[in-house]
Scaffold this motif. Structure first.
Motif, PDB file in Angstrom:
ATOM      1  N   UNK A 114      31.171  41.944  41.259  1.00 46.46           N
ATOM      2  CA  UNK A 114      31.653  42.905  40.275  1.00 46.46           C
ATOM      3  C   UNK A 114      30.962  44.256  40.467  1.00 46.46           C
ATOM      4  N   UNK A 115      29.666  44.244  40.745  1.00 46.35           N
ATOM      5  CA  UNK A 115      28.945  45.485  41.024  1.00 46.35           C
ATOM      6  C   UNK A 115      29.584  46.214  42.204  1.00 46.35           C
ATOM      7  N   UNK A 116      29.907  45.461  43.257  1.00 48.31           N
ATOM      8  CA  UNK A 116      30.529  46.060  44.438  1.00 48.31           C
ATOM      9  C   UNK A 116      31.913  46.609  44.099  1.00 48.31           C
ATOM     10  N   UNK A 117      32.647  45.886  43.274  1.00 48.39           N
ATOM     11  CA  UNK A 117      33.979  46.343  42.883  1.00 48.39           C
ATOM     12  C   UNK A 117      33.917  47.643  42.095  1.00 48.39           C
ATOM     13  N   UNK A 118      32.939  47.757  41.206  1.00 54.51           N
ATOM     14  CA  UNK A 118      32.833  48.978  40.404  1.00 54.51           C
ATOM     15  C   UNK A 118      32.535  50.207  41.261  1.00 54.51           C
ATOM     16  N   UNK A 119      31.933  50.004  42.430  1.00 52.62           N
ATOM     17  CA  UNK A 119      31.652  51.115  43.335  1.00 52.62           C
ATOM     18  C   UNK A 119      32.934  51.719  43.906  1.00 52.62           C
ATOM     19  N   UNK A 120      34.024  50.950  43.908  1.00 57.30           N
ATOM     20  CA  UNK A 120      35.286  51.439  44.470  1.00 57.30           C
ATOM     21  C   UNK A 120      36.392  51.486  43.412  1.00 57.30           C
ATOM     22  N   UNK A 121      35.997  51.472  42.139  1.00 65.29           N
ATOM     23  CA  UNK A 121      36.947  51.535  41.021  1.00 65.29           C
ATOM     24  C   UNK A 121      36.779  52.864  40.297  1.00 65.29           C
ATOM     25  N   UNK A 177      40.775  40.080  37.421  1.00 61.87           N
ATOM     26  CA  UNK A 177      39.445  39.671  37.858  1.00 61.87           C
ATOM     27  C   UNK A 177      39.342  38.178  38.157  1.00 61.87           C
ATOM     28  N   UNK A 178      40.410  37.429  37.936  1.00 63.84           N
ATOM     29  CA  UNK A 178      40.435  36.045  38.399  1.00 63.84           C
ATOM     30  C   UNK A 178      40.490  35.983  39.924  1.00 63.84           C
ATOM     31  N   UNK A 179      40.898  37.083  40.553  1.00 64.18           N
ATOM     32  CA  UNK A 179      40.961  37.178  42.013  1.00 64.18           C
ATOM     33  C   UNK A 179      40.083  38.339  42.478  1.00 64.18           C
ATOM     34  N   UNK A 180      38.820  38.310  42.081  1.00 64.67           N
ATOM     35  CA  UNK A 180      37.934  39.450  42.308  1.00 64.67           C
ATOM     36  C   UNK A 180      37.723  39.748  43.794  1.00 64.67           C
ATOM     37  N   UNK A 181      37.652  38.736  44.638  1.00 65.08           N
ATOM     38  CA  UNK A 181      37.453  38.973  46.067  1.00 65.08           C
ATOM     39  C   UNK A 181      38.623  39.769  46.644  1.00 65.08           C
ATOM     40  N   UNK A 182      39.821  39.406  46.234  1.00 61.32           N
ATOM     41  CA  UNK A 182      41.005  40.093  46.731  1.00 61.32           C
ATOM     42  C   UNK A 182      41.061  41.530  46.227  1.00 61.32           C
ATOM     43  N   UNK A 183      40.761  41.732  44.950  1.00 58.98           N
ATOM     44  CA  UNK A 183      40.776  43.094  44.402  1.00 58.98           C
ATOM     45  C   UNK A 183      39.711  43.951  45.082  1.00 58.98           C
ATOM     46  N   UNK A 184      38.552  43.375  45.343  1.00 56.72           N
ATOM     47  CA  UNK A 184      37.487  44.112  46.024  1.00 56.72           C
ATOM     48  C   UNK A 184      37.943  44.562  47.409  1.00 56.72           C
ATOM     49  N   UNK A 185      38.587  43.679  48.142  1.00 53.98           N
ATOM     50  CA  UNK A 185      39.079  44.062  49.469  1.00 53.98           C
ATOM     51  C   UNK A 185      40.142  45.147  49.366  1.00 53.98           C
ATOM     52  N   UNK A 186      41.081  44.988  48.445  1.00 51.34           N
ATOM     53  CA  UNK A 186      42.155  45.960  48.277  1.00 51.34           C
ATOM     54  C   UNK A 186      41.608  47.336  47.913  1.00 51.34           C
ATOM     55  N   UNK A 187      40.706  47.387  46.925  1.00 52.71           N
ATOM     56  CA  UNK A 187      40.170  48.671  46.484  1.00 52.71           C
ATOM     57  C   UNK A 187      39.271  49.302  47.549  1.00 52.71           C
ATOM     58  N   UNK A 188      38.542  48.490  48.302  1.00 53.79           N
ATOM     59  CA  UNK A 188      37.707  49.025  49.378  1.00 53.79           C
ATOM     60  C   UNK A 188      38.568  49.716  50.426  1.00 53.79           C
TER      61      UNK A 188
END
Length: 250
Positions: A118-125, A78-89
Motif C-alpha cells: 500500500x505504501x508503494x501504491x500511494x507513491x504512484x497514486x 484494493x482487493x487486487x492491490x498487486x495489479x493496481x500497483x503494477x498498472x499505476x506504476x
C-alpha cells in the motif's frame, strides 16, 4: 500480471477530475445495502486483463484525457492491490494522472506485507476517492456488513501520507441522512488536512434490475430514492460541521 476486470468506461466524468478512463475491478468483501453493482462482488470472475492491455485501451482515446486520467474502482479495487500497483506504476511512467476509488475496507493498521504494498501504491497514486458509507461503527456494520474502524484508520493513513483525498458519501433516506451523523462526518473530515473535495450523492434505485437478474433480494426494497435537494442539504450539513470544527482548531 493479470487482473480480474469487470468492465471499463472510456469517458467517465464522475470518477475524478476531467474525463477519465475508468476500470471496474472484480471482487468486493462488503455487501452495501445500496450497492448498484452486485455483479462485481464475486472474486476471480470477469475478464483477465493485463495492465498493458488496459493502457493500450487508454491510449486509443488519450487526446480526450488531457485534463483527466485513469481511475480504478470496483468492486473494491484494493482487493487486487498487486495489479493496481503494477498498472499505476506503468501509468506514472507515461505521466498519466492516477485515481483510486476505494472504501478502504482492506486496510488494517500495522507493519504488514500488505501495507508495504500500500505504501508503494500511494507513491504512484495522485488522488484517492474514499467512500465513507456511514460515520457510525454500528450504522456502518448494519449498512455494509463490516464496521468502519479500518476505514477511518485508512483515512488517517492517507493524511499521514499526504495523499489528496475526495470524500464520497451516499445519502440514503432514513439510513445515512441523520443530522447528528452528518455533523460527525464533517468533524472527522476536518481532522484530515488532505481532504480536497466532498461529493454527496443521492441514493438511487437503478441497480434493482441487476438484483432481479441475479436472483438476489434487494435489501432496501421500499426505500425511496433520495432527491438532489436531500443530497444538497446533507452536503451543507457536513460542510457546516466541517468549517465549525476547522475554526475551533485555529
Amino acid at each position: 500480471m493479470a487482473g480480474f476486470v469487470h468492465s471499463t468506461e472510456s469517458f467517465g466524468t464522475v470518477d475524478g477530475p476531467g474525463v477519465r478512463f475508468v476500470i471496474f475491478l472484480q471482487g468486493c468483501p462488503m455487501r452495501c445495502q445500496y450497492c448498484h453493482n452486485p455483479d462485481t462482488w464475486k472474486m476471480n470472475a470477469g475478464s483477465l486483463r493485463s495492465a498493458e492491455s488496459l493502457l493500450r485501451e487508454y491510449r486509443r482515446n488519450k487526446a480526450f484525457y488531457a485534463k483527466g486520467g485513469i481511475t480504478v474502482t470496483g468492486g473494491e479495487a484494493l482487493m487486487q492491490i498487486d495489479f493496481v500497483l503494477e498498472l499505476f506504476t506503468l501509468a506514472k511512467k507515461e505521466q498519466i494522472h492516477t485515481c483510486l476509488d476505494t472504501s478502504g475496507i482492506t486496510y488494517r493498521p500495522g507493519n504488514t506485507p500488505y501495507n508495504e504494498k500500500l505504501d508503494a501504491l500511494m507513491e504512484v497514486t495522485d488522488l484517492v476517492m474514499l467512500d465513507i458509507k456511514h460515520i457510525d461503527a454500528e450504522g456502518h456494520k448494519a449498512l455494509t456488513g463490516h464496521d468502519n474502524a479500518g476505514i477511518l484508520a485508512f483515512a488517517r493513513y492517507l493524511a499521514e501520507k499526504q495523499v489528496p483525498v475526495w470524500i464520497r458519501h451516499v445519502v440514503v433516506p432514513g439510513i445515512t441522512d441523520d443530522p447528528g451523523q452528518l455533523a460527525r462526518l464533517g468533524a472527522f473530515m476536518a481532522s484530515l488536512p488532505n481532504v480536497k473535495a466532498l461529493d454527496v450523492l443521492p441514493y438511487h434505485v437503478m441497480g434493482v434490475s441487476k438484483y432481479r437478474e441475479l436472483d438476489l433480494p434487494y435489501p432496501l426494497e421500499g426505500v425511496p430514492a433520495a432527491t438532489q435537494t436531500q443530497a444538497k442539504e446533507a452536503k451543507q450539513a457536513i460542510l457546516t460541521a466541517y468549517w465549525k470544527q476547522k475554526r475551533s482548531q485555529n
